[in-house]
Design an enzyme around this catalytic site. Sequence first.
Site, PDB file in Angstrom:
ATOM      1  N   ASN A   1      -5.936  -3.195   2.085  1.00  0.00           N
ATOM      2  CA  ASN A   1      -5.785  -4.614   2.358  1.00  0.00           C
ATOM      3  C   ASN A   1      -7.174  -5.202   2.535  1.00  0.00           C
ATOM      4  O   ASN A   1      -7.971  -4.692   3.321  1.00  0.00           O
ATOM      5  CB  ASN A   1      -4.980  -4.850   3.638  1.00  0.00           C
ATOM      6  CG  ASN A   1      -3.501  -4.627   3.447  1.00  0.00           C
ATOM      7  OD1 ASN A   1      -2.988  -4.617   2.341  1.00  0.00           O
ATOM      8  ND2 ASN A   1      -2.801  -4.448   4.552  1.00  0.00           N
TER       9      ASN A   1
ATOM     10  N   ARG B   1       0.831  -1.218   0.000  1.00  0.00           N
ATOM     11  CA  ARG B   1       0.000   0.000   0.000  1.00  0.00           C
ATOM     12  C   ARG B   1       0.858   1.256   0.000  1.00  0.00           C
ATOM     13  O   ARG B   1       0.579   2.205  -0.730  1.00  0.00           O
ATOM     14  CB  ARG B   1      -0.966   0.005   1.184  1.00  0.00           C
ATOM     15  CG  ARG B   1      -2.034  -1.073   1.098  1.00  0.00           C
ATOM     16  CD  ARG B   1      -2.921  -1.104   2.313  1.00  0.00           C
ATOM     17  NE  ARG B   1      -2.099  -1.329   3.503  1.00  0.00           N
ATOM     18  CZ  ARG B   1      -2.465  -1.008   4.740  1.00  0.00           C
ATOM     19  NH1 ARG B   1      -3.624  -0.440   4.973  1.00  0.00           N
ATOM     20  NH2 ARG B   1      -1.667  -1.256   5.759  1.00  0.00           N
TER      21      ARG B   1
END
Length: 90
Positions: free
Chosen positions: A37, A19
């Site tokens: 996620n 990320r």
Amino acid sequence: MKTRQKIRFTGKVQGVGFRFTSYHLANSLGLTGWVLNDWDGSVLMEVQGDSETIHVMLKRLEDDVFIEIERIEKQTISIVENEASFNIEG
């Protein structure tokens, strides 16, 4: 031409800076959207911009030494008007 892709990444994609890397790549390339996620161990992303620039971002993610992408599922979705940045969600 601007496009928006909904992308699911599977493999070793959580706990490896995916990320964070996506966030910095997208912002450096002028792309917008978000990344998060997912509960099943995958990473979900919506990314918007020029298709070639999105391709560059995906290639850089695949080339990262810590990220091990096994599968990418892509779907073209509707553009989000006036979206100004790329963010990490959740």
